[in-house]
Design an enzyme around this catalytic site. Structure first.
Site, mmCIF file in Angstrom:
data_model
loop_
_atom_site.group_PDB
_atom_site.id
_atom_site.type_symbol
_atom_site.label_atom_id
_atom_site.label_comp_id
_atom_site.label_asym_id
_atom_site.label_seq_id
_atom_site.Cartn_x
_atom_site.Cartn_y
_atom_site.Cartn_z
ATOM 1 C CE LYS A 116 -8.424 -3.306 3.557
ATOM 2 N NZ LYS A 116 -7.616 -2.856 3.213
ATOM 3 C CG ASP A 121 -3.251 4.068 3.979
ATOM 4 O OD1 ASP A 121 -3.975 3.536 4.684
ATOM 5 O OD2 ASP A 121 -2.721 2.946 3.393
ATOM 6 C CD1 TRP A 168 -2.065 -2.087 1.770
ATOM 7 C CD2 TRP A 168 -2.515 -1.567 0.084
ATOM 8 N NE1 TRP A 168 -3.038 -2.961 1.325
ATOM 9 C CE2 TRP A 168 -2.883 -2.710 0.543
ATOM 10 C CE3 TRP A 168 -3.016 -0.779 -1.631
ATOM 11 C CZ2 TRP A 168 -4.801 -3.393 -0.006
ATOM 12 C CZ3 TRP A 168 -4.014 -1.838 -1.979
ATOM 13 C CH2 TRP A 168 -4.924 -2.562 -1.712
HETATM 14 C C1 LIG Z 1 -7.624 -2.173 1.614
HETATM 15 C C2 LIG Z 1 -6.219 -1.000 1.673
HETATM 16 C C3 LIG Z 1 -5.547 0.018 0.905
HETATM 17 C C4 LIG Z 1 -6.176 -0.141 0.130
HETATM 18 O O1 LIG Z 1 -7.902 0.628 0.204
HETATM 19 P P1 LIG Z 1 -8.911 0.339 -1.773
HETATM 20 O O2 LIG Z 1 -10.179 1.042 0.103
HETATM 21 O O3 LIG Z 1 -8.885 -0.695 -1.702
HETATM 22 O O4 LIG Z 1 -8.696 1.169 -1.846
HETATM 23 C C5 LIG Z 1 -5.309 1.109 1.217
HETATM 24 N N1 LIG Z 1 -4.034 1.097 2.222
HETATM 25 C C6 LIG Z 1 -4.717 -0.190 3.307
HETATM 26 C C7 LIG Z 1 -3.445 -0.442 4.439
HETATM 27 C C8 LIG Z 1 -5.118 -1.052 3.520
HETATM 28 O O5 LIG Z 1 -5.177 -2.356 4.045
#
Ligand SMILES: *Cc1c(COP(=O)(O)O)cnc(C)c1O
Length: 354
Positions: free
Chosen positions: A191, A167, A100
């Site tokens: 998540k 993030d 990511w």
């Molecule tokens: C799942 C995830 C993403 C991607 O998320 P989307 O909503 O599918 O774009 C980005 N960063 C992290 C840390 C993730 O776990």
């Protein structure tokens, strides 16, 4: 009984599913489904406002930090963040701690210069780099607080005089941090705080409006702030389910209380991984994630058997990501400790029988 260890979309509290299901049929005795409500109605506006204010309350945000619910998932933020914060001549510091993070790096390069200040790539991202310097002129430092795929987590947020951007998709609301120390936080909801289809953004409004680039209307955070996160039709149902999940989190005692439980769950599983001779953790111990626990079997030939055995016990979602292999058990807020105990017992019983 199903024990859901999915990495995302993932488990949410049972009462949230019940409340969401009831609202799909008849929301608040309106005779209408939540799915057919106008987003500008007083009823939905109050859902959006409650969701935003619960985030402020649960994260103890100060008055400079604005809360938005936006479309496009965390992946859109990979681009929206640099688009709002960088001019082409500016540079930003990024940490490369997983898939990511490296995707965020790729997108930032469309908008400015990117300085990758550290990387754990050569060790298949099994640790969090500690020794690195951030150039003073970097507009911000970007980190991925929890690496969903590799199972590492920043236990300490790096001290920096630069603006911090994070993030937090896979550990948002899971542990107490000084969230006001971040100028921008984003997280795909699916998540740990809701269903897919919506993205939480927390932004210090004082960092916006500092660049010369023209920003398309829907990409400019300031427009979303001015419109109360209702610039266009928001993902109504996703925001509603986030609001229910945030209410649930508050009823559990908030982030500090859930962190205690999350610590207990992770400790139980890592203890078994360390004590059981059949299993090994894949990351360095000090950087272990409390959300995504990655492990392999010392004899990879037994992995298919173990997976089958766990499936017979109702355990789902523990097959590891293809880039790590083995197993990954995600222990998000809504996963009860009883499910962790079932997995731990399965590991013990499997080792004893063979
Ligand atoms: C799942 C995830 C993403 C991607 O998320 P989307 O909503 O599918 O774009 C980005 N960063 C992290 C840390 C993730 O776990």
């Amino acid at each position: 009984m199903v024990h859901n260890f999915n990495a995302g979309p993932s488990i949410l509290p049972k009462e949230v599913f019940e409340q969401a299901a009831a609202a799909v049929l008849n929301w608040n005795n309106s005779g209408l489904s939540i799915l057919e409500f106008g987003h500008r109605t007083a009823e939905f506006t109050s859902v959006m406002e409650e969701a935003r204010s619960l985030v402020k309350e649960l994260m103890h945000l100060d008055a400079n930090h604005e809360v938005l619910f936006l479309h496009g998932g965390a992946s859109t933020q990979f681009m929206q963040v640099p688009m709002n914060l960088l001019d082409p001549k500016d540079s930003a510091a990024y940490t490369d701690t997983g898939v990511w993070g490296s995707k965020a790096i790729k997108e930032a390069k469309f908008f400015g210069k990117v300085e990758v200040v550290c990387s754990s790539k050569e060790k298949n991202y099994n640790f969090i780099p500690k020794d690195f310097a951030v150039p003073n002129d970097s507009k911000y430092l970007h980190i991925t607080t929890n690496n969903t795929i590799y199972g590492t987590q920043w236990q300490r947020i790096p001290a920096t005089s630069n603006s911090l951007v994070a993030d937090m998709s896979s550990d948002i609301m899971s542990r107490v941090l000084d969230f006001n120390a971040f100028d921008l936080i984003y997280a795909g909801a699916q998540k740990n705080m809701g269903p897919s289809g919506v993205n939480l953004v927390v932004v210090n409004k004082n960092i916006l409006g500092k660049i010369k680039r023209a920003i398309p209307t829907i990409m400019d955070y300031r427009n979303h702030i001015n419109e109360g996160s209702m610039l266009n039709t928001p993902p109504v149902f996703s925001v509603f389910v986030c609001m229910l999940t945030l209410r649930w989190l508050k009823s559990q005692g908030g982030v500090a209380a859930i962190e205690k439980l999350n610590n207990e769950k992770a400790a139980l599983l890592y203890k078994e991984i360390d004590e059981n001779e059949m299993f090994t953790g894949t990351t360095v111990k000090e950087d272990r994630s409390k959300m995504n626990v990655c492990f392999v079997m010392n004899d990879p030939g037994k992995e298919a058997d173990f997976l089958k055995y766990t499936q017979s016990l109702g355990i789902v979602g523990i097959k590891g990501h293809r880039s790590v292999g083995g197993f990954r058990a995600s222990l998000y807020n809504a996963l009860p400790i009883s499910s962790v105990l079932v997995l731990v017992k399965a590991m013990k019983d499997f080792a004893e029988k063979r």
